[in-house]
Scaffold this motif. Structure first.
Motif, mmCIF file in Angstrom:
data_model
loop_
_atom_site.group_PDB
_atom_site.id
_atom_site.type_symbol
_atom_site.label_atom_id
_atom_site.label_comp_id
_atom_site.label_asym_id
_atom_site.label_seq_id
_atom_site.Cartn_x
_atom_site.Cartn_y
_atom_site.Cartn_z
ATOM 1 N N UNK A 87 0.845 -1.188 0.000
ATOM 2 C CA UNK A 87 0.000 0.000 0.000
ATOM 3 C C UNK A 87 0.887 1.247 0.000
ATOM 4 N N UNK A 88 0.273 2.409 0.022
ATOM 5 C CA UNK A 88 1.055 3.642 -0.087
ATOM 6 C C UNK A 88 1.995 3.832 1.086
ATOM 7 N N UNK A 89 1.638 3.309 2.256
ATOM 8 C CA UNK A 89 2.512 3.449 3.416
ATOM 9 C C UNK A 89 3.745 2.550 3.283
ATOM 10 N N UNK A 90 3.568 1.387 2.691
ATOM 11 C CA UNK A 90 4.727 0.532 2.395
ATOM 12 C C UNK A 90 5.688 1.261 1.456
ATOM 13 N N UNK A 91 5.124 1.859 0.416
ATOM 14 C CA UNK A 91 5.943 2.550 -0.591
ATOM 15 C C UNK A 91 6.642 3.762 0.024
ATOM 16 N N UNK A 92 5.923 4.548 0.793
ATOM 17 C CA UNK A 92 6.527 5.727 1.433
ATOM 18 C C UNK A 92 7.610 5.291 2.417
ATOM 19 N N UNK A 93 7.334 4.270 3.200
ATOM 20 C CA UNK A 93 8.335 3.771 4.143
ATOM 21 C C UNK A 93 9.589 3.284 3.442
#
Length: 111
Positions: A87-93
């Protein structure tokens, strides 16, 4: 050329470590057998040698930076091999981790 070599070594290390851990997982958790586990152990052992070829002489710096590569590489492995959808949080992290890698390894330093 040194930065390119360092990045290539990080990619090789990630393939060996993440691939090795995945093989152990498959062998043990997915009941594929001890040959999968053994192949994973060998790959994990190879990972241990790859870092010794990094041009920076500081073990702690290399392993700290590699941690960011491991995070991003694990998500990429999951996407390619296990069809995981981050998800976007995985990508941002993962992006934050890769920025950390760049700062730790490639920031200009006084000699």
């Amino acid at each position: 050329m040194t930065v390119a070599r360092s990045i290539l070594l990080f990619v090789i290390a990630a393939l060996a470590e993440i691939g090795g851990a995945w093989l152990v997982w498959q062998g043990w958790r997915e009941h594929r057998g001890l040959l999968w586990v053994a192949a994973g152990v060998i790959a994990l052992g190879l990972y241990g040698f790859v870092a010794t070829f990094q041009p920076d002489p500081n073990f702690g710096r290399i392993l700290a930076a590699y941690g960011g590569i491991f995070v991003a590489g694990s998500l990429a492995w999951g996407m390619v091999v296990d069809r995981f959808r981050p998800d976007r949080y995985d990508v941002v992290g993962a992006a934050i981790c890769l920025v950390g890698v760049a700062v730790i390894m490639y920031a200009p330093r006084a000699s």
